[in-house]
Motif scaffolding. Sequence first.
Motif, PDB file in Angstrom:
ATOM      1  N   GLU A  37     -47.996-101.902  -0.797  1.00  0.00           N
ATOM      2  CA  GLU A  37     -47.215-100.771  -0.555  1.00  0.00           C
ATOM      3  C   GLU A  37     -47.046-100.123  -1.828  1.00  0.00           C
ATOM      4  N   GLY A  41     -49.399 -97.560  -1.367  1.00  0.00           N
ATOM      5  CA  GLY A  41     -48.798 -96.774  -0.478  1.00  0.00           C
ATOM      6  C   GLY A  41     -49.048 -97.085   1.017  1.00  0.00           C
ATOM      7  N   ASP A  64     -50.815 -96.917   6.412  1.00  0.00           N
ATOM      8  CA  ASP A  64     -50.501 -95.867   5.465  1.00  0.00           C
ATOM      9  C   ASP A  64     -49.237 -95.224   5.773  1.00  0.00           C
ATOM     10  N   GLU A  65     -48.850 -94.616   4.827  1.00  0.00           N
ATOM     11  CA  GLU A  65     -47.370 -93.616   4.687  1.00  0.00           C
ATOM     12  C   GLU A  65     -47.492 -92.657   5.977  1.00  0.00           C
ATOM     13  N   ARG A 252     -42.065 -88.402  -4.384  1.00  0.00           N
ATOM     14  CA  ARG A 252     -41.914 -89.889  -4.847  1.00  0.00           C
ATOM     15  C   ARG A 252     -41.103 -90.026  -5.999  1.00  0.00           C
ATOM     16  N   ILE A 276     -43.100 -90.260   2.784  1.00  0.00           N
ATOM     17  CA  ILE A 276     -42.517 -90.788   1.487  1.00  0.00           C
ATOM     18  C   ILE A 276     -41.288 -91.643   1.938  1.00  0.00           C
ATOM     19  N   ARG A 277     -41.195 -92.632   1.947  1.00  0.00           N
ATOM     20  CA  ARG A 277     -39.902 -93.290   2.185  1.00  0.00           C
ATOM     21  C   ARG A 277     -39.035 -93.685   0.887  1.00  0.00           C
TER      22      ARG A 277
END
Length: 304
Positions: A37, A41, A64-65, A252, A276-277
């Motif tokens: 990750e 990502g 993935d994201e 990010r 995007i976390r």
Amino acid sequence: MSNLKVFRVRAGQATEVPGAPVGVEVELQRLIEANMEAMLGIRFLATEYRTGHHGGRIDSLGLDENGTPVIVEYKRSRDQNVISQGLSYLWWLHDHHHEFESLTREKLGDRAAGEIDWVAPRIVCVAGAFTHHDTVAVEMIGHRIDLVTYRVFEDVLTLQLIASAGGSRSTARGKTSGSARAASPAPKSVQRYLDESSEDLRELYADLDELLLSHRDVLKEPQLHYVAYRRIMNVATVRVQPRNRLLVVNLRLDPETVELQKGFCRDMRGLGALGIRDGVEVRIGSREDLARATDLIQRSIEAV
């Protein structure tokens, strides 16, 4: 051989640190799987996944994201078979949606399994080098393929995206697995929201789009609810809110490094942002807002 050079600087003198491949292929695989990750990502799902009667084992499976299934294949040095192997496993993946969804549910939970995007699964090939013919071939194949080179410089690992093909993704992507989802009315796409926006908001988005794509290696990939801009991983996602006359941009960035301003940018850690976390959300409603956001956008791009 990578064109990336690394130097150690001491007392004003630069000494090149020679790059090298890993000792054995599995070493590279295990390192990336343990940090997938952070490096790519991609949320890790399984290693050496057996494909049954299809034959063979997929090096790594992930999500993935953007909710897209990903096949990751590794080669210690240059190997012309890595792309063909990935394509062979992609064929298996197209016929085993339910199996992949079950694996995702087991590893990441029901929500992740329910949000899988089956429109255009990805292949990521990681190798010491690729040929010019490899980079040309991925543009012709018609599937989503990333070619990533790696190099080890003592205790530093570098990853470099050298070619990427977007495949046949449509702007309004669909969640094609599951009868319940298939029977549901299609949700409104980000493109429809943009089409319904005022001319001023559409022009503002065009300016933001131009800024993000001014970096030649940033790729634009429309999703259902947002537009993703990425290098190896997402650097920005953009949602359109016509009613509020806003562009909502997720970047990010570590919120601890940003001077947060109420109504303009906020900390998204733990709030479940799309694409995007745990980054920073910026709300852009004017060219003045875009100018204020430019430095943050640049930082997000440079961070990947």
